[in-house]
Each structure stands twice: as C-alpha cells, then as structure tokens.
Enzyme design. Structure first.
Site, PDB file in Angstrom:
ATOM      1  N   ARG A 154       5.063   9.163   0.206  1.00  0.00           N
ATOM      2  CA  ARG A 154       4.251   8.638  -0.904  1.00  0.00           C
ATOM      3  C   ARG A 154       3.385   9.733  -1.532  1.00  0.00           C
ATOM      4  O   ARG A 154       2.948  10.666  -0.860  1.00  0.00           O
ATOM      5  CB  ARG A 154       3.404   7.456  -0.406  1.00  0.00           C
ATOM      6  CG  ARG A 154       4.306   6.288  -0.015  1.00  0.00           C
ATOM      7  CD  ARG A 154       3.540   5.102   0.474  1.00  0.00           C
ATOM      8  NE  ARG A 154       2.704   4.516  -0.548  1.00  0.00           N
ATOM      9  CZ  ARG A 154       1.845   3.517  -0.329  1.00  0.00           C
ATOM     10  NH1 ARG A 154       1.737   3.020   0.896  1.00  0.00           N
ATOM     11  NH2 ARG A 154       1.134   3.027  -1.298  1.00  0.00           N
ATOM     12  N   ASP A 161      -0.367  -5.908  -5.797  1.00  0.00           N
ATOM     13  CA  ASP A 161       0.308  -6.159  -4.517  1.00  0.00           C
ATOM     14  C   ASP A 161       1.054  -7.497  -4.490  1.00  0.00           C
ATOM     15  O   ASP A 161       1.715  -7.809  -3.502  1.00  0.00           O
ATOM     16  CB  ASP A 161      -0.713  -6.135  -3.372  1.00  0.00           C
ATOM     17  CG  ASP A 161      -1.229  -4.721  -3.129  1.00  0.00           C
ATOM     18  OD1 ASP A 161      -0.558  -3.757  -3.559  1.00  0.00           O
ATOM     19  OD2 ASP A 161      -2.309  -4.577  -2.527  1.00  0.00           O
TER      20      ASP A 161
HETATM   21  C1  S3P Z   1      -5.590  -0.713  -2.454  1.00  0.00           C
HETATM   22  C2  S3P Z   1      -5.255  -0.340  -3.723  1.00  0.00           C
HETATM   23  C3  S3P Z   1      -3.938  -0.546  -4.320  1.00  0.00           C
HETATM   24  C4  S3P Z   1      -3.098  -1.529  -3.499  1.00  0.00           C
HETATM   25  C5  S3P Z   1      -3.198  -1.274  -2.029  1.00  0.00           C
HETATM   26  C6  S3P Z   1      -4.638  -1.400  -1.563  1.00  0.00           C
HETATM   27  C7  S3P Z   1      -6.947  -0.442  -1.960  1.00  0.00           C
HETATM   28  O1  S3P Z   1      -3.243   0.696  -4.374  1.00  0.00           O
HETATM   29  O2  S3P Z   1      -1.747  -1.485  -3.899  1.00  0.00           O
HETATM   30  O3  S3P Z   1      -2.408  -2.184  -1.298  1.00  0.00           O
HETATM   31  O4  S3P Z   1      -7.341  -0.975  -0.911  1.00  0.00           O
HETATM   32  O5  S3P Z   1      -7.661   0.337  -2.618  1.00  0.00           O
HETATM   33  P1  S3P Z   1      -3.401   1.708  -5.644  1.00  0.00           P
HETATM   34  O6  S3P Z   1      -4.792   2.126  -5.725  1.00  0.00           O
HETATM   35  O7  S3P Z   1      -2.496   2.868  -5.312  1.00  0.00           O
HETATM   36  O8  S3P Z   1      -2.914   0.941  -6.820  1.00  0.00           O
END
Ligand code: S3P
Length: 435
Positions: A123, A315
C-alpha cells in the site's frame, strides 16, 4: 484459513450492537500514550488492527492496562514517556496503524522501522512520508511502500499542506507530527474526511480548529488525560444496515453506533435509493454523536453516487455495491479511485465477487456500474479483505443459492465475532476451517 458459507435467509430481524469504532480506538491509544496522565478507554475494539497498534506503543515503552472486555487504561507520561523501539514495529493489516504511527514517531523524533503483512506492504506510503519530510522529518519508504524507516532529527516545523486526495489517515499523521512541531500545521483537503483525530485532540486540550476541509493546529502542545468512550463502529454497522434494508420487513436496529457526519455517507446514499432509515436516541459520547439506527426492508432504486459523497462512505462501498446489485436499475459510482488502495483493490475485488454470484457489473478505473437483479450465488475470493468478506456474506443472505467466501480470517481485524453477531439477527454463516 477459514471459509464461510453464507446461506440464503428469508428474513432478518431484531436488535444488536457492534464492536467499538476502529478509527477512534487507534486514536485513543496513540493520543493516550502521549497525554500527561492516564486515559480510560471504554468500548475499545479488541480487533487485530488495534491490538497491533497497542503492541507497537508497548514496544515504545507505553503502559497499557487491560481492565476487562473493551476496557483499558493508557498510562500516558507525555511525549517523553515513549522511546525508540528495539525491533521493527509490525502493524499487521492496518493502514491506519502504520500511517498514524509514522506521523507520531516522526513528531517524537524517534528511530523506528514500521512494517506489516503482505497487503500492507503493497500500500502507498509516500502520501504520508512526503509531507512529513516537508516538516523536516527523516522518513523513507521502500519503493513507496512499507517497510518505512523513521530516523530522529531536529524538531519538526509546522507546514501548510494541501492534500492531493481527501484522506483522514494522511491528515491524522500530519496532525500527530504537528503536535510536537514548532508553529502552525495547516492542512487543506479537496474533500471532507473523517474528523475523529481533530475531535479527540480538541477534547484533550490541543489548540486545534477545524471546519469542513481545513484544519489548523498550533504546536508544540501537551494533552491532558480525559476518559474516552468509543462508540460502535458505523463501518461494522453498515453490513446490518444493508442486510436490514434488503431483508427485514419487521425492522432491524443497530444500537449505540457512531454517527459522526463525516462517516455516514452510506446513510445518505441508501436514503437516496429509497431506504427506510431512522436514527433514534441521539446522544453524544466523548465528542462523537451516537444513535441507534433502525432500518426496515425497502424497495431500493439505483442512484448516481456524487463524487463528494465518496470520502464520507469510503469503507462502506463493498456493502453498498451489494445493495446496488439487488436495486432496480443501474447504479453508477465515480470519483472512487481510492478504493483501489484499501486492504485490497476493492473495485476489482467486488466487481469479480459480484460477477461470480451472478450480478451484472462493470469495473471502471474510478468506480463501478452495477445493474441490479437477482443474485444467484456462488464461490468468491475475499482477497484477505475483511470488508469484502462481510459484504459478500450479506450478498449470500439475499442470494438464491448462498455464497461461499474464501479466506475470511482478516474479519478479525475489525469485527471479531461477526458470524455470531450475524446469527443473532437471523443471518446464517457456517464457518469452515480450510487447510
Ligand atoms: C481511516 C481512514 C480511511 C479509511 C480507513 C480508516 C482512519 O482511510 O479507509 O479504513 O481511521 O483514518 P484514508 O484516509 O486512506 O481514506
């Protein structure tokens, strides 16, 4: 490995609660570990992702005491209470864990290597490393991915930074670094993302202001101890919200769910499709809005998802695609390229899984077209992605023949006990151990 068989069920009904919010649980651990004084956390998610963050903080010298199921006390001793870990930190499957910990370690001017499982190692991490370097941090990635190395250096300085994509993880990593930086950290985003870090920092006394897509934090600052109540995770409730809209004529209620407006884009999307959804007993817990969510079987019609809704439901797309696959008409999702960078490439994983159970879908670089119809059922791969597995379990419940889902072990990252919780409202998931 485990395989699930989600059998067709005529109806779901009843009430249930879901485990604590994953995003809030991660933040409670990290902010608690640098606060001046202990923080008791209630409703903590004992899932593998948050446990990995707990272990990482313990390897840095934090004292975290288990007080019973979902209850722990983080004995913060200020930023001075943490030290460089002796071994690489393994954040498992968790993007939130590794990105936020990178920000924290950089701000604390410590030395560490951060890594994770095969999915996490593929990732993108430059999205946090690059702005942290602009703050003066010494952060390197491995071809843009983990392992990430953080080396100590001089104290960071606050920067003004415009995020190329709306991301709560990147924003939060910069805020955690900004806590210990000289001067103001100002973050602009192209859209609104979840604001749990901002809310919790405010509750712990940090000089922070945030409105829509702009955040300002004055560093360096100290945090005081303050107990935290973690609401039920909206992202875990989402599977039952969709199951109820598809199969609960007498209604289904998920109790005590966090309904922060930066998280509930799925509700807006399902309401636009004709979903019968009601929020009852609205209350607050540690600065987060909480409610019981009551849904009833509804006739869903296809919609065009507005790109600005995407970060507010980021999500929930796996289970949203399942709803679209049984709604009337063609649902279009655009502006959701970020879904390709989650625990799996969720556009590809869900398009293949839905096709395998008889849905008509077309994957696009930044989204999907889904034509609603009857789901036949079949065998699908979860790609080790917890939300793909749980979404396809909901698909199985409303399919003709049921759905078998491979490699469901990672459901424990966010929702330990999903199969048992599902059974309590009438879903039927048989769990099989595979070699
Ligand atoms: C999250 C942010 C999101 C989400 C992840 C949890 C967080 O990701 O998809 O499951 O806890 O800040 P991104 O910030 O990459 O969009």
């Amino acid at each position: 490995m485990t395989r699930w068989h989600s059998r067709p069920v005529g109806e779901v009904a009843g009430r249930l609660s879901v485990p604590g919010d994953k995003s809030v649980s991660h933040r409670a651990l990290m902010l608690g570990a640098v606060a001046d004084g202990p923080i008791t956390v209630d409703g903590f998610l004992e899932g593998a992702d948050c446990v990995a963050t707990r272990r990482a903080l313990e390897a840095m010298g934090a004292t975290i005491e288990s007080l019973g199921a979902g209850r722990l006390r983080v004995h913060g001793r200020g930023p001075e209470g943490l030290r460089s870990p002796d071994e690489p930190l393994d954040l498992g499957n968790s993007g939130t864990g590794i990105r936020l910990m990178t920000g924290l370690l950089t701000g604390l001017m410590l030395d560490a290597t951060l890594t994770g499982d095969a999915s996490l190692q593929s990732r993108p991490m430059e999205r946090v490393a690059e702005p942290l370097r602009l703050m003066g941090g010494r952060v390197t990635t491995t071809n843009g991915c983990p392992p990430i190395t953080v080396e100590h250096g001089p104290r960071l300085r606050g920067i003004e930074y415009s995020l190329p994509v709306a991301s709560a993880q990147v924003k939060s990593a910069l805020l955690l670094a900004g806590l210990f930086a000289d001067g103001e950290t100002v973050i602009r985003q192209p859209g609104i993302s979840r604001d749990h870090t901002e809310r919790m920092l405010g509750a712990l006394g940090a000089p922070i202001s945030f409105e829509d897509a702009l955040v300002r934090l004055h560093g360096p600052c100290r945090l005081h101890g303050e107990d935290i109540v973690v609401p039920g995770d909206f992202s875990s409730a989402a599977f039952f919200i969709v199951a109820g809209l598809l199969a609960a004529p007498s209604g289904l209620t998920v109790e005590g769910v966090g309904v922060n407006p930066t998280r509930v884009g799925l509700l807006r999307m399902l309401e636009a499709m004709g979903g019968d959804i009601e929020l009852v007993k609205l209350r607050h817990a540690s600065g987060e809005p909480v409610a019981d969510i009551r849904v009833r079987k509804s006739h869903l019609r296809a919609i065009d998802v507005e790109p600005q809704w995407v970060p507010l439901a980021i999500d929930e797309f796996p289970v949203f695609f399942v709803a679209a696959a049984v709604a009337d008409g063609v649902t279009r999702v655009r502006g959701a390229e970020e879904l390709r960078h989650k625990e799996s490439d969720r556009i590809d994983a869900m398009a293949r899984a839905l096709k395998a159970v008889g849905a008509e879908v077309e994957a696009r670089p930044d989204g999907m077209l889904v034509r609603g119809g009857e789901l036949r059922g079949g065998r699908v791969e979860s790609r080790g992605d917890h939300r793909v597995a749980m979404a396809m379990a909901v698909a199985g419940a409303v399919s003709r023949d049921g759905v078998s889902i491979e490699d469901t072990g990672n459901v424990a990252t966010s929702f330990p006990g999903f199969a048992e919780s599902s059974a309590s409202v009438g879903l039927a998931i048989d769990v099989e151990q595979t070699p």
